[in-house]
Enzyme design. Structure first.
Site, mmCIF file in Angstrom:
data_model
loop_
_atom_site.group_PDB
_atom_site.id
_atom_site.type_symbol
_atom_site.label_atom_id
_atom_site.label_comp_id
_atom_site.label_asym_id
_atom_site.label_seq_id
_atom_site.Cartn_x
_atom_site.Cartn_y
_atom_site.Cartn_z
ATOM 1 N N LYS A 1 20.203 -16.303 7.594
ATOM 2 C CA LYS A 1 19.608 -15.824 6.334
ATOM 3 C C LYS A 1 19.000 -16.999 5.561
ATOM 4 O O LYS A 1 17.896 -16.894 5.026
ATOM 5 C CB LYS A 1 20.666 -15.101 5.495
ATOM 6 C CG LYS A 1 21.019 -13.744 6.060
ATOM 7 C CD LYS A 1 22.285 -13.148 5.434
ATOM 8 C CE LYS A 1 22.679 -11.874 6.187
ATOM 9 N NZ LYS A 1 23.991 -11.336 5.773
ATOM 10 N N ASP B 1 21.754 -6.991 -1.638
ATOM 11 C CA ASP B 1 22.353 -6.209 -0.553
ATOM 12 C C ASP B 1 22.454 -4.732 -0.928
ATOM 13 O O ASP B 1 22.800 -3.905 -0.075
ATOM 14 C CB ASP B 1 23.763 -6.744 -0.253
ATOM 15 C CG ASP B 1 23.856 -7.402 1.107
ATOM 16 O OD1 ASP B 1 22.900 -7.279 1.889
ATOM 17 O OD2 ASP B 1 24.909 -8.024 1.381
ATOM 18 N N GLN C 1 28.538 -12.812 1.503
ATOM 19 C CA GLN C 1 28.714 -12.424 2.901
ATOM 20 C C GLN C 1 30.065 -11.728 3.088
ATOM 21 O O GLN C 1 31.109 -12.265 2.718
ATOM 22 C CB GLN C 1 28.613 -13.661 3.811
ATOM 23 C CG GLN C 1 28.669 -13.363 5.294
ATOM 24 C CD GLN C 1 27.474 -12.530 5.780
ATOM 25 O OE1 GLN C 1 26.334 -12.784 5.425
ATOM 26 N NE2 GLN C 1 27.753 -11.525 6.586
#
Ligand code: NAP
Length: 295
Positions: free
Chosen positions: A54, A121, A98
């Protein structure tokens, strides 16, 4: 009939090219590029790989990319402090924590601490609520479901109105949000799960099948209605002794070769939904940056 193979790598590459152009335009106008912060707690090897890719992609897109790597013993308060600082940092437009977190940290509390405007997200309760209530223009959409919709739009440029869709899986990460997006696109949506009766019969009536189960090749080829579009979200690693001792390979939740004999279009694994997820994360970061200057 053999299905069209939906090329997720190519669709993702085109999306990344659009993000690069958008990021350059944003930086030229505002003097600073879109900023993405990725927070990793602990040393989960898979998470380390995801976070590194990422960060690399964010840099390629021309973003200001920062990574906060915190030790596994980080307390909830310490993690919330890091998030509060990133929420307050004007150079950061998107924050990704994460998952999974170490067991002693609470995921909902952690995600709930994000500024929803930076929730790239799409996992904050406010983001989920806006999606569930149809306010999709007011929220950042979760990346994998958004990627599924973008792949579907390549096969159905005229839209999904009136089509019958079956989503197999009801996770907060994939199944539920995909179903909400399909419904928003005016498909008639059925959500199947582990207690669903006669899944093959249900699938056999669907124009669109989205499989997000986490079981290798669970959906059989002859369940698929002739000409249907199949989006396979599953990523499963299985033994591949034919490649040598101890070797493995990735397969989806759909028995690809057999399903391709029935489907009109189908995503492969790998190379289907997977590349879209990271591309949509980049698109969300650019969108968050653009929204931040409109507020
Ligand atoms: P998850 O949280 O484990 O959810 C799996 C869902 O499948 C659950 O709703 C479960 O039903 C349902 N299910 C399990 N067994 C079933 C059965 N026999 N019949 C019908 N439904 C069944 O998984 P997830 O996070 O949604 O992920 C699903 C898959 O997508 C995994 O392979 C994951 O690795 C992959 N994935 C890929 C990406 C990507 O970027 N391509 C992103 C995220 C996830 P219940 O609710 O009844 O238990």
């Amino acid at each position: 009939m053999t299905a069209t193979i939906i090329d997720g790598k190519a669709v993702a590459a085109a999306a990344i090219d659009r993000v690069k152009a958008g990021a350059a335009a944003f930086a030229a106008t505002h003097g600073n590029p879109p900023g993405l912060a990725v927070v990793l707690v602990g040393e989960n090897p898979a998470s380390q790989v995801y976070v590194a890719s990422k960060g690399k992609m964010a840099t390629e897109c021309g973003f200001h990319s920062v990574q906060h790597t915190l030790p596994a013993e980080t307390t909830q308060t310490e993690l919330l402090d890091v998030i509060a600082n990133l929420n307050a940092d004007p150079a950061i437009h998107g924050i990704l924590v994460q998952l999974p977190l170490p067991d002693h940290l609470d995921e909902r509390t952690t995600i709930g601490a994000l500024d929803p405007a930076k929730d790239v997200d799409g996992l904050h309760d406010i983001s989920i609520g806006r999606l569930a209530s149809g306010q999709i223009d007011k929220t950042l959409l979760p990346c994998t479901p958004k990627g599924c919709m973008e792949l579907l739009s390549t096969v159905h440029p005229e839209g999904l109105s009136g089509l019958d869709a079956v989503v197999i899986g009801r996770s907060n990460l994939v199944g539920r949000p995909v179903a909400a997006l399909l419904q928003h696109a005016n498909a008639t949506v059925t959500i199947a799960h582990s207690r669903t009766k006669d899944l093959p019969e249900l699938v056999s009536r669907a124009d669109i099948v989205v499989a997000a189960i986490g079981r290798p090749e669970f959906v059989k080829g002859d369940w698929i209605k002739r000409g249907a579009t199949v989006i396979d979200v599953g990523i499963n690693r299985i033994p591949a002794p034919e490649r040598g001792e101890g070797k493995t390979r990735l397969v989806g939740d759909v028995a690809f070769a057999a399903a391709a004999e029935w489907a009109g279009a189908i995503t492969p694994v790998p190379g289907g939904v997977g590349p879209m997820t990271i591309a949509m994360l980049m698109a969300n970061t650019l969108e968050a940056a653009e929204q931040s200057v409109r507020r």
